[in-house]
Design a protein around this motif. Sequence first.
Motif, PDB file in Angstrom:
ATOM      1  N   THR A 240       0.817  -1.210   0.000  1.00  0.00           N
ATOM      2  CA  THR A 240       0.000   0.000   0.000  1.00  0.00           C
ATOM      3  C   THR A 240       0.852   1.261   0.000  1.00  0.00           C
ATOM      4  N   ILE A 241       1.832   1.313   0.897  1.00  0.00           N
ATOM      5  CA  ILE A 241       2.642   2.527   0.984  1.00  0.00           C
ATOM      6  C   ILE A 241       3.543   2.667  -0.243  1.00  0.00           C
ATOM      7  N   LEU A 242       3.963   1.544  -0.837  1.00  0.00           N
ATOM      8  CA  LEU A 242       4.772   1.612  -2.056  1.00  0.00           C
ATOM      9  C   LEU A 242       3.965   2.206  -3.205  1.00  0.00           C
ATOM     10  N   VAL A 243       2.727   1.717  -3.376  1.00  0.00           N
ATOM     11  CA  VAL A 243       1.849   2.252  -4.428  1.00  0.00           C
ATOM     12  C   VAL A 243       1.602   3.743  -4.204  1.00  0.00           C
ATOM     13  N   PHE A 244       1.313   4.111  -2.959  1.00  0.00           N
ATOM     14  CA  PHE A 244       1.038   5.512  -2.657  1.00  0.00           C
ATOM     15  C   PHE A 244       2.246   6.398  -2.951  1.00  0.00           C
ATOM     16  N   LEU A 245       3.425   5.994  -2.494  1.00  0.00           N
ATOM     17  CA  LEU A 245       4.612   6.829  -2.664  1.00  0.00           C
ATOM     18  C   LEU A 245       4.995   6.982  -4.132  1.00  0.00           C
ATOM     19  N   GLN A 246       4.852   5.901  -4.893  1.00  0.00           N
ATOM     20  CA  GLN A 246       5.206   5.978  -6.309  1.00  0.00           C
ATOM     21  C   GLN A 246       4.247   6.864  -7.102  1.00  0.00           C
ATOM     22  N   LEU A 247       3.033   7.026  -6.604  1.00  0.00           N
ATOM     23  CA  LEU A 247       2.072   7.920  -7.248  1.00  0.00           C
ATOM     24  C   LEU A 247       2.205   9.350  -6.740  1.00  0.00           C
ATOM     25  N   SER A 248       2.375   9.481  -5.438  1.00  0.00           N
ATOM     26  CA  SER A 248       2.245  10.804  -4.812  1.00  0.00           C
ATOM     27  C   SER A 248       3.452  11.710  -4.986  1.00  0.00           C
ATOM     28  N   TYR A 249       4.662  11.142  -5.056  1.00  0.00           N
ATOM     29  CA  TYR A 249       5.822  12.028  -5.134  1.00  0.00           C
ATOM     30  C   TYR A 249       5.772  12.888  -6.399  1.00  0.00           C
ATOM     31  N   LYS A 250       5.132  12.382  -7.452  1.00  0.00           N
ATOM     32  CA  LYS A 250       5.050  13.124  -8.709  1.00  0.00           C
ATOM     33  C   LYS A 250       4.209  14.385  -8.588  1.00  0.00           C
ATOM     34  N   SER A 251       3.288  14.388  -7.620  1.00  0.00           N
ATOM     35  CA  SER A 251       2.410  15.552  -7.473  1.00  0.00           C
ATOM     36  C   SER A 251       3.164  16.779  -6.960  1.00  0.00           C
ATOM     37  N   PHE A 252       4.417  16.588  -6.514  1.00  0.00           N
ATOM     38  CA  PHE A 252       5.215  17.713  -6.032  1.00  0.00           C
ATOM     39  C   PHE A 252       6.045  18.350  -7.145  1.00  0.00           C
ATOM     40  N   PHE A 253       5.897  17.846  -8.376  1.00  0.00           N
ATOM     41  CA  PHE A 253       6.698  18.363  -9.484  1.00  0.00           C
ATOM     42  C   PHE A 253       5.812  18.636 -10.698  1.00  0.00           C
ATOM     43  N   THR A 254       6.220  19.642 -11.492  1.00  0.00           N
ATOM     44  CA  THR A 254       5.516  19.949 -12.732  1.00  0.00           C
ATOM     45  C   THR A 254       6.184  19.210 -13.881  1.00  0.00           C
ATOM     46  N   ASP A 255       5.599  19.356 -15.078  1.00  0.00           N
ATOM     47  CA  ASP A 255       6.201  18.723 -16.251  1.00  0.00           C
ATOM     48  C   ASP A 255       7.525  19.371 -16.628  1.00  0.00           C
ATOM     49  N   ARG A 256       7.808  20.545 -16.038  1.00  0.00           N
ATOM     50  CA  ARG A 256       9.086  21.219 -16.272  1.00  0.00           C
ATOM     51  C   ARG A 256      10.115  20.872 -15.192  1.00  0.00           C
ATOM     52  N   LYS A 257       9.789  19.907 -14.366  1.00  0.00           N
ATOM     53  CA  LYS A 257      10.651  19.472 -13.271  1.00  0.00           C
ATOM     54  C   LYS A 257      10.830  20.562 -12.213  1.00  0.00           C
ATOM     55  N   GLN A 258       9.779  21.345 -12.026  1.00  0.00           N
ATOM     56  CA  GLN A 258       9.785  22.362 -10.978  1.00  0.00           C
ATOM     57  C   GLN A 258       9.170  21.775  -9.720  1.00  0.00           C
ATOM     58  N   PHE A 259       9.774  22.066  -8.578  1.00  0.00           N
ATOM     59  CA  PHE A 259       9.266  21.553  -7.306  1.00  0.00           C
ATOM     60  C   PHE A 259       8.186  22.479  -6.763  1.00  0.00           C
ATOM     61  N   VAL A 260       7.040  21.914  -6.350  1.00  0.00           N
ATOM     62  CA  VAL A 260       5.946  22.690  -5.760  1.00  0.00           C
ATOM     63  C   VAL A 260       5.441  21.942  -4.534  1.00  0.00           C
ATOM     64  N   LEU A 261       5.188  22.673  -3.468  1.00  0.00           N
ATOM     65  CA  LEU A 261       4.677  22.045  -2.252  1.00  0.00           C
ATOM     66  C   LEU A 261       3.175  21.875  -2.281  1.00  0.00           C
ATOM     67  N   THR A 262       2.452  22.835  -2.856  1.00  0.00           N
ATOM     68  CA  THR A 262       0.991  22.773  -2.913  1.00  0.00           C
ATOM     69  C   THR A 262       0.533  23.116  -4.315  1.00  0.00           C
ATOM     70  N   LYS A 263      -0.707  22.819  -4.592  1.00  0.00           N
ATOM     71  CA  LYS A 263      -1.266  23.111  -5.907  1.00  0.00           C
ATOM     72  C   LYS A 263      -1.272  24.624  -6.173  1.00  0.00           C
ATOM     73  N   ARG A 264      -1.357  25.425  -5.107  1.00  0.00           N
ATOM     74  CA  ARG A 264      -1.386  26.873  -5.273  1.00  0.00           C
ATOM     75  C   ARG A 264      -0.056  27.388  -5.816  1.00  0.00           C
ATOM     76  N   ASP A 265       1.035  26.603  -5.627  1.00  0.00           N
ATOM     77  CA  ASP A 265       2.353  27.026  -6.098  1.00  0.00           C
ATOM     78  C   ASP A 265       2.583  26.747  -7.579  1.00  0.00           C
ATOM     79  N   LEU A 266       1.671  26.005  -8.214  1.00  0.00           N
ATOM     80  CA  LEU A 266       1.850  25.624  -9.605  1.00  0.00           C
ATOM     81  C   LEU A 266       1.752  26.827 -10.532  1.00  0.00           C
ATOM     82  N   PRO A 267       2.630  26.925 -11.530  1.00  0.00           N
ATOM     83  CA  PRO A 267       2.470  27.950 -12.554  1.00  0.00           C
ATOM     84  C   PRO A 267       1.159  27.734 -13.308  1.00  0.00           C
ATOM     85  N   SER A 268       0.585  28.768 -13.845  1.00  0.00           N
ATOM     86  CA  SER A 268      -0.728  28.667 -14.483  1.00  0.00           C
ATOM     87  C   SER A 268      -0.750  27.705 -15.657  1.00  0.00           C
TER      88      SER A 268
END
Length: 276
Positions: A240-268
């Motif tokens: 369970t935790i392996l599946v979650f971690l492999q999915l969730s870590y990607k949500s902290f990065f954009t397609d430009r490989k920019q690091f974001v902590l929250t969705k509000r930090d995402l470029p438009s």
Amino acid sequence: MNGNGTIDLAFWQVASAYLFILIVWIIIRIKKIPREKLIVIATLRMTLQLILVGYVLIFVFKYPNPFVTIGIIFFMLGFAILNVYQRTKPAIHISFKKMIAFAMVIGTSLSMIYLVFVVLRLDPWYEPRLFIPIGGMIIGKTMTGVALGVNNLLNGMKQEQDRIEAALMLGATPKDASKSIINQAFDAALLPTINAMVGMGIVFLPGMMTGQIIAGQSPLTAVKYQVAVMLGVSGTVAITILVFLQLSYKSFFTDRKQFVLTKRDLPSDAKPVKYD
């Protein structure tokens, strides 16, 4: 004591056990810890919930049905997922919640299928006297593990923000930049289960084994069931935790490989990451 060797507690015996909660309440009252109301509510909820579950299980055991059994398991799983949401600080985005739910459903389902059809070989496979208690143990332990994994991932990403951004600027992929945090979150999620396994049999007798012994089963039979279930628990938490971690870590990065902590930090114009 009943004819099968079990002890049926009288109402006054159960009521006398509430002395322990009274002691807890008095201690926190003396120490001026603001938990009196929480203690009372938790005790009342525990009592009412267990009484309700007891009556439901009497009916389910008497009239076993695969749809009812599966329905109870998924109800328990849904409640566990909600508990993980509540234990997670700070508040998480809806997409993150979906990842938690997906991972818990996948991990629990795969483990239960293997346990029921390969290890235990229940006949019928939906036998509620075993299926429901075993499912409850697995879901409960998985809930704790996932909550620890989620919190450690969020805290790690926040605390290591500078290091992650520096690694990205030096050419590291998001996966490489997050590797140590992911590993730490996985370790934190699995550690309580490993510690419980280490202490079993010497430090304490686990719940399922104790219950079977009290019910009159041979200690060796209880041991075999407990070993099978505990191994299933460890596997479920890991999957369970392996599946979650492999999915969730990607949500902290954009397609430009920019690091974001929250969705509000995402470029438009940013899009979710699509690489491994």
